[in-house]
Design a protein around this motif. Sequence first.
Motif, PDB file in Angstrom:
ATOM      1  N   ASP A 180      21.264  81.787  54.332  1.00  0.00           N
ATOM      2  CA  ASP A 180      21.805  82.705  55.031  1.00  0.00           C
ATOM      3  C   ASP A 180      21.758  82.637  56.359  1.00  0.00           C
ATOM      4  N   ARG A 181      22.539  81.741  56.930  1.00  0.00           N
ATOM      5  CA  ARG A 181      22.154  81.196  58.569  1.00  0.00           C
ATOM      6  C   ARG A 181      23.532  81.662  59.071  1.00  0.00           C
ATOM      7  N   LEU A 182      24.491  82.514  58.726  1.00  0.00           N
ATOM      8  CA  LEU A 182      25.696  82.919  59.519  1.00  0.00           C
ATOM      9  C   LEU A 182      25.598  84.381  59.873  1.00  0.00           C
ATOM     10  N   MET A 183      25.304  85.394  58.932  1.00  0.00           N
ATOM     11  CA  MET A 183      25.692  86.704  59.154  1.00  0.00           C
ATOM     12  C   MET A 183      24.591  87.361  60.121  1.00  0.00           C
ATOM     13  N   VAL A 184      23.359  86.951  59.975  1.00  0.00           N
ATOM     14  CA  VAL A 184      22.283  87.375  61.130  1.00  0.00           C
ATOM     15  C   VAL A 184      22.436  87.190  62.444  1.00  0.00           C
ATOM     16  N   LYS A 212      33.163  81.651  54.904  1.00  0.00           N
ATOM     17  CA  LYS A 212      32.432  80.442  54.955  1.00  0.00           C
ATOM     18  C   LYS A 212      31.115  80.587  54.639  1.00  0.00           C
ATOM     19  N   SER A 213      30.467  81.708  54.508  1.00  0.00           N
ATOM     20  CA  SER A 213      29.209  82.023  54.130  1.00  0.00           C
ATOM     21  C   SER A 213      29.089  81.776  52.498  1.00  0.00           C
ATOM     22  N   GLU A 214      29.967  82.217  51.945  1.00  0.00           N
ATOM     23  CA  GLU A 214      30.022  82.252  50.365  1.00  0.00           C
ATOM     24  C   GLU A 214      30.352  80.896  49.950  1.00  0.00           C
ATOM     25  N   MET A 215      31.299  79.873  50.713  1.00  0.00           N
ATOM     26  CA  MET A 215      31.526  78.630  50.477  1.00  0.00           C
ATOM     27  C   MET A 215      30.058  77.906  50.702  1.00  0.00           C
ATOM     28  N   GLU A 216      29.313  78.170  51.812  1.00  0.00           N
ATOM     29  CA  GLU A 216      27.890  77.477  51.910  1.00  0.00           C
ATOM     30  C   GLU A 216      27.072  77.846  50.877  1.00  0.00           C
ATOM     31  N   ASN A 217      26.918  79.141  50.576  1.00  0.00           N
ATOM     32  CA  ASN A 217      26.206  79.674  49.443  1.00  0.00           C
ATOM     33  C   ASN A 217      26.996  80.527  48.384  1.00  0.00           C
ATOM     34  N   PRO A 218      27.252  79.990  47.300  1.00  0.00           N
ATOM     35  CA  PRO A 218      28.130  80.526  46.212  1.00  0.00           C
ATOM     36  C   PRO A 218      27.641  81.863  45.732  1.00  0.00           C
ATOM     37  N   TRP A 219      26.260  82.214  45.901  1.00  0.00           N
ATOM     38  CA  TRP A 219      25.704  83.430  45.318  1.00  0.00           C
ATOM     39  C   TRP A 219      26.060  84.393  46.371  1.00  0.00           C
ATOM     40  N   LEU A 263      12.764  83.931  57.665  1.00  0.00           N
ATOM     41  CA  LEU A 263      13.437  84.752  56.834  1.00  0.00           C
ATOM     42  C   LEU A 263      13.832  84.053  55.490  1.00  0.00           C
ATOM     43  N   ALA A 264      13.743  84.959  54.398  1.00  0.00           N
ATOM     44  CA  ALA A 264      14.419  84.497  53.247  1.00  0.00           C
ATOM     45  C   ALA A 264      16.005  84.519  53.249  1.00  0.00           C
ATOM     46  N   GLY A 265      16.242  83.985  52.091  1.00  0.00           N
ATOM     47  CA  GLY A 265      17.780  83.861  51.782  1.00  0.00           C
ATOM     48  C   GLY A 265      18.088  84.083  50.408  1.00  0.00           C
ATOM     49  N   ASN A 308      29.256  90.658  47.493  1.00  0.00           N
ATOM     50  CA  ASN A 308      27.930  91.148  47.621  1.00  0.00           C
ATOM     51  C   ASN A 308      27.632  91.187  49.179  1.00  0.00           C
ATOM     52  N   GLN A 309      28.281  90.158  49.908  1.00  0.00           N
ATOM     53  CA  GLN A 309      28.090  90.558  51.481  1.00  0.00           C
ATOM     54  C   GLN A 309      28.556  91.813  51.888  1.00  0.00           C
TER      55      GLN A 309
END
Length: 344
Positions: free
Chosen positions: A120-124, A41-48, A90-92, A53-54
Motif C-alpha cells: 500500500d505505497r501509493l494512496m497514503v 495502478k495500486s490495484e495492478m501492484e496489489n490485486p487485493w 504501516l501495515a498493508g 475496496n479502495q
Amino acid sequence: MNIENQVLGLINLSSWIKEFLAKNSAEYNENDSDFELLLRKSEMENPWFTIDNQKFALQQWSDLLTEENIKNWIKEYSVSKTTKRVGLILAGNIPLVGFHDVISVVLSNHIPVIKLSSKDRLMVPFLLEKWKELSVDNVDYEFVERLENFDAVIATGSNNTARYLEYYFKNHLNIIRKNRTSIAVLKGDETVDELKLLAHDIFQYFGLGCRNVTRILIPHDFVIDRLFESFIGFQDIINHNKYANNYEYNRAVYLLNQDKFWDNNFVMMKEDDKLFSPLSVINFSRYSSLDDVKSFIAENEENIQCIVAKEELGLDSVYFGEAQNPGLDTYADNVDTMKFLEVI
C-alpha cells in the motif's frame, strides 16, 4: 504547528474525497483524474486492492473526517508542547489501514516518519500531499525506507514480525501491534437482513482485515444453511483470482485430510475451535450458554479486535455490518494511540 488549521485541512480533504467519489466513473476514459489512475495502478501492484475496496476505504474516511467527529475525538486529549519524530511502520493488508496512525501523529503535534508497506505505497502519500495542499499551515511528514532518528515508534506486523520489532525497538517508546481477528456471536433469532449485514463483516476486503469476522459462535440448534443463504450476495468473490486460489487450495487440503466442512462453492465453513481461519474459510463452534461465550472471549481477548453481535447479549460488541466502520476513537489492539502520543 496550528492544530486547528490541520483539522480544517482534514475536513477539506474529506470534502475533496466525497467530490471525487461522487463524480468518478468506474469506466476508464481519457479524462480520468490522476487519483483514479493512481487507484488503478495500486490495484495492478496489489490485486487485493480492487478499485471497489479502495473506494470503500475512501468512503469510510470521508464519512469519518467531519468537523464534529474530529473535534469530538481530539477534545479528549492534550496536544504535545514538544514536537517529536514518531516512526510509523504501516501495515498493508487493507487499503489505508495505517492512515489513522498518520493522522493521530500529526494532530498530536508530532512529525510522522513513515515506512510504507510495499502493498500500500501509493494512496497514503497522495492523500497526505492533498491534505497539505488543502491546509492553511504545512503538514509535516517524511517517508523513509529505514527508520532512523526517531523518538518513538508505532509498528504493525504479524506475530512473528512483532517479536522481532519488540526486540529491535526495545530501547524506544513503542506500540507494537500483532495479528488480530474478529468474531461474531449469534443469538439464533437474527433476521435475514441481519445475517446479510454479517456477510459484509466477513467478506469486505476479502476477509483480510483484523476487523473481518473469521469465527462465528452459534447456538446448538442453529441451521448452518441460514448463513450460506445470507452469503449469496458475495458469490462473485470467487471470480477474484487470488481469492479463488486460496479457496481451491484450502478445499483440496480438507478433502485430502477427509475433514468435515460445509461448502457453497465460494466459501467454506468448518467446525473448529481455532480463532483464526484460512482465507475463504469461516470457523464456527456451537455454544450451550452465554457463559461459554464469555469464557471464550476472555481466553482469546488479546487476539480479538472486534465482536459482532446484538447489543442485548451484552458483549461490548458492534452491530451487524458495522465491523468495518470504526470511529476515530477506535484503536487497533485497543491501545489508545493518542494517549501514547501525549506523553512521548
